[in-house]
Design a protein around this motif. Structure first.
Motif, PDB file in Angstrom:
ATOM      1  N   PRO A 275       9.060   5.372   0.907  1.00  0.00           N
ATOM      2  CA  PRO A 275       8.521   5.754   2.229  1.00  0.00           C
ATOM      3  C   PRO A 275       9.460   5.395   3.373  1.00  0.00           C
ATOM      4  CG  PRO A 275       6.807   4.744   0.888  1.00  0.00           C
ATOM      5  CD  PRO A 275       8.107   4.525   0.160  1.00  0.00           C
TER       6      PRO A 275
ATOM      7  N   THR B  17      11.496   8.092   5.799  1.00  0.00           N
ATOM      8  CA  THR B  17      11.387   8.081   7.256  1.00  0.00           C
ATOM      9  C   THR B  17      12.744   7.910   7.919  1.00  0.00           C
ATOM     10  OG1 THR B  17       9.158   7.136   7.126  1.00  0.00           O
ATOM     11  CG2 THR B  17      10.328   6.901   9.223  1.00  0.00           C
TER      12      THR B  17
ATOM     13  N   ASP C  20       8.657  15.540   1.889  1.00  0.00           N
ATOM     14  CA  ASP C  20       7.831  15.110   0.758  1.00  0.00           C
ATOM     15  C   ASP C  20       8.328  15.744  -0.541  1.00  0.00           C
ATOM     16  OD1 ASP C  20       6.265  13.565   2.372  1.00  0.00           O
ATOM     17  OD2 ASP C  20       4.613  14.990   2.518  1.00  0.00           O
TER      18      ASP C  20
ATOM     19  N   LEU D 143       3.656   4.807  -4.958  1.00  0.00           N
ATOM     20  CA  LEU D 143       3.178   5.498  -3.755  1.00  0.00           C
ATOM     21  C   LEU D 143       1.699   5.213  -3.505  1.00  0.00           C
ATOM     22  CD1 LEU D 143       4.942   8.954  -4.259  1.00  0.00           C
ATOM     23  CD2 LEU D 143       5.563   7.184  -2.617  1.00  0.00           C
TER      24      LEU D 143
ATOM     25  N   GLN E  53       0.357   3.924   0.028  1.00  0.00           N
ATOM     26  CA  GLN E  53      -0.179   4.957   0.907  1.00  0.00           C
ATOM     27  C   GLN E  53      -1.696   5.108   0.815  1.00  0.00           C
ATOM     28  OE1 GLN E  53       2.177   8.439  -0.082  1.00  0.00           O
ATOM     29  NE2 GLN E  53       3.945   7.695   1.061  1.00  0.00           N
TER      30      GLN E  53
END
Length: 521
Positions: free
Chosen positions: A46, A50, A56, A300, A304
């Motif tokens: 992640p 960023t 994605d 993930l 998330q």
């Protein structure tokens, strides 16, 4: 008199034992570094996404680029070790890995980072098969080799979990440290390797260039096609999905033909002619697919959906590392008493059961009851898979072919991982799209039933999409992940059945395989 003879014997034994221990530390350290790098970036994904602007759809390439390069070049790496010396290839591979890690740590953009991951894979492809082959030719058959194999296999299994823990801790500092950490480890291993490892004898045979080109291109095409199908704007019918897939399969067929005709083949077909070795490689392919995908999706999920910080997410996998270390010790003691088919079969069933457990996750799941039991169960299963399969894949092989057998085993695991992530990402993407459409239809129906206006302007649609993601993003991701876990469970179950039905190596054969051993000291 007897005392002086005993003392002299002990004096002769101590240097050999000490050197064998140092050799095992060097080999295990390199294997741990190589395997953990396949997962260490999962927790950092992640942040990498960023910072460097990955989409994605493209973020999976941070993991896949490494596995693809590693897996597709392993056969060549193993053969180079056979030809030019395994210690030499081990040394150069570790140095290349360290240099590529430094490049990844300073990468300013997406392209350079992916290039560094591919170079890391190339370095691993040189070092990893040489490491396994050096075990076969350095440690005497029986207890000492079994212990070395168990340690190597434990590093292969636990390395992924250690990577998540280390990745979490380092990401809290800066994701770039997930790359920088390999540099001192690589230099340490490269420094000790020439001092404690015995060089194998090379030969004058030439490198099988046609086999290397065709085999590498074929493996690349298959994984690329699967990865392309996983992208949201793609499908199985797309040209860029079908062409690489079909082309890759054709090239793999051509590779088999080329190898049967080559004077000095990259992968001698006699290595695969043994049924037990073929079954071991097939099972390891499925194990790699299941394990890599598990860490990818769970890494993930815990961040998330459960909202864990990187370091907390990393330590969430600590029970896996502990479990596989303990279970590996048990499995290594049992491998000399119980036929490997039963150990690997039971391990496969445990691993598949763990995947079924993950498939029950929901947005309301918690770590203690929703994840922890299945992490422990799967750690035991993986240990009971890795130990016997590593040994049966390299059992009853001549010293000249040990590099090819080792590279075939690593290729199966790494290509399995790359194919697993690509294939299950396709399942994930398809399930996420379907679930998103279902929930969106429900939202629209509810709005219409209440007489609420639907967004019409671009700004209104963007705001509505953001609100929808915030409200349902966790549910969509969880549902899509569980569908992937169901498929992974099927893969591991198939591997378990294959070992139980077709693997036929007696445990007595693993104690002495007739292979020549080189003793140090």
């Amino acid at each position: 008199m007897s005392t002086s003879v005993e003392t002299a014997s002990e004096q002769r034994e101590k240097p050999r034992s000490r050197n064998l221990t140092l050799a095992l530390i060097v080999i295990a350290s390199a294997q741990l570094m190589i395997v953990l790098d396949a997962s260490i970036v999962n927790i950092a994904l992640p942040h990498i996404q960023t910072d460097l602007g990955f989409t994605d759809a493209n973020r999976q390439w941070v993991v896949t680029a490494y596995a693809l390069s590693f897996g597709s070049l392993l056969l060549l790496g193993g053969r180079l070790g056979d030809l030019f010396g395994r210690r030499r290839m081990f040394f150069y591979g570790v140095l290349l890995f360290a240099a590529a890690s430094l490049l990844g740590g300073v990468a300013p953009n997406e392209s350079l980072l992916l290039a560094s991951r591919a170079l890391q894979g190339a370095g691993a492809a040189l070092a990893s098969p040489a490491a396994l082959a050096l075990i076969n030719t350095t440690f005497p058959a029986g207890k000492e080799r079994n212990r070395a194999m168990a340690t190597y296999a434990a590093m292969s299994g636990a390395g992924a979990a250690v990577g998540l823990i280390l990745g979490g801790a380092l990401t809290e500092i800066d994701w770039r440290w997930t790359f920088f950490v390999n540099v001192p480890i690589g230099l340490f291993v490269a420094f000790l390797a020439p001092r404690v490892l015995v060089e194998s004898e090379g030969n004058d045979a030439s490198v099988d260039v046609p086999g290397a080109v065709v085999g590498t291109a074929g493996l690349f095409g298959i994984v690329y096609g699967l990865s392309h199908a996983a992208q949201p704007d793609s499908s199985w019918g797309d040209f860029m999905t079908l062409f690489p897939l079909i082309g890759g399969l054709v090239l793999i067929g051509a590779f088999v033909f080329v190898e049967t005709k080559a004077k000095h083949p990259l992968l001698p077909m006699r290595v695969l002619a043994d049924r037990n070795r073929a079954v071991s490689l097939f099972a390891m392919l499925l194990v790699g697919a299941g394990m890599f995908a598990m860490f990818f999706f769970l890494g993930l999920f815990v961040q998330q959906v459960l909202g864990y910080s990187p370091v907390k997410a990393g330590f969430a996998f600590l029970p896996f590392s502990v479990g596989i270390a303990v279970a590996a010790g048990i499995a290594s003691s049992l491998v000399g008493k119980i036929d490997p088919r039963w150990l690997a079969g039971i391990g496969g069933l445990f691993s598949a059961g763990g995947m079924v457990g993950y498939a029950q996750l929901s947005v309301d799941s918690n770590y203690v009851t929703g994840l922890l039991p299945w992490i422990v169960i799967q750690s035991v299963g993986m240990a009971f898979l890795f130990i016997p399969l590593t040994m049966t894949a390299t059992a009853r092989i001549s010293a000249n072919d040990s590099g090819a057998a080792a590279s075939a085993l690593n290729t199966a695991q790494q290509i399995g991982g790359a194919v697993g992530i690509a294939a299950l990402s396709t399942v994930f993407t398809s399930a996420a799209t379907d679930k998103g459409k279902e929930l969106m239809a429900q939202v629209i129906a509810q709005a219409q039933a209440k007489g609420l206006p639907l967004p019409t302007t671009a700004a209104e649609k963007a705001a509505a999409a953001k609100q929808f993601q915030q409200q349902f993003g966790g549910e969509i991701q969880t549902y899509a992940s569980t569908q992937g876990f169901w498929v992974a469970a099927g893969m591991l179950l198939l591997g378990a059945v294959a070992t139980l039905v077709f693997l036929n190596v007696k445990h007595e054969e693993l104690a002495t395989d007739g292979q020549e051993s080189v003793h140090i000291g």
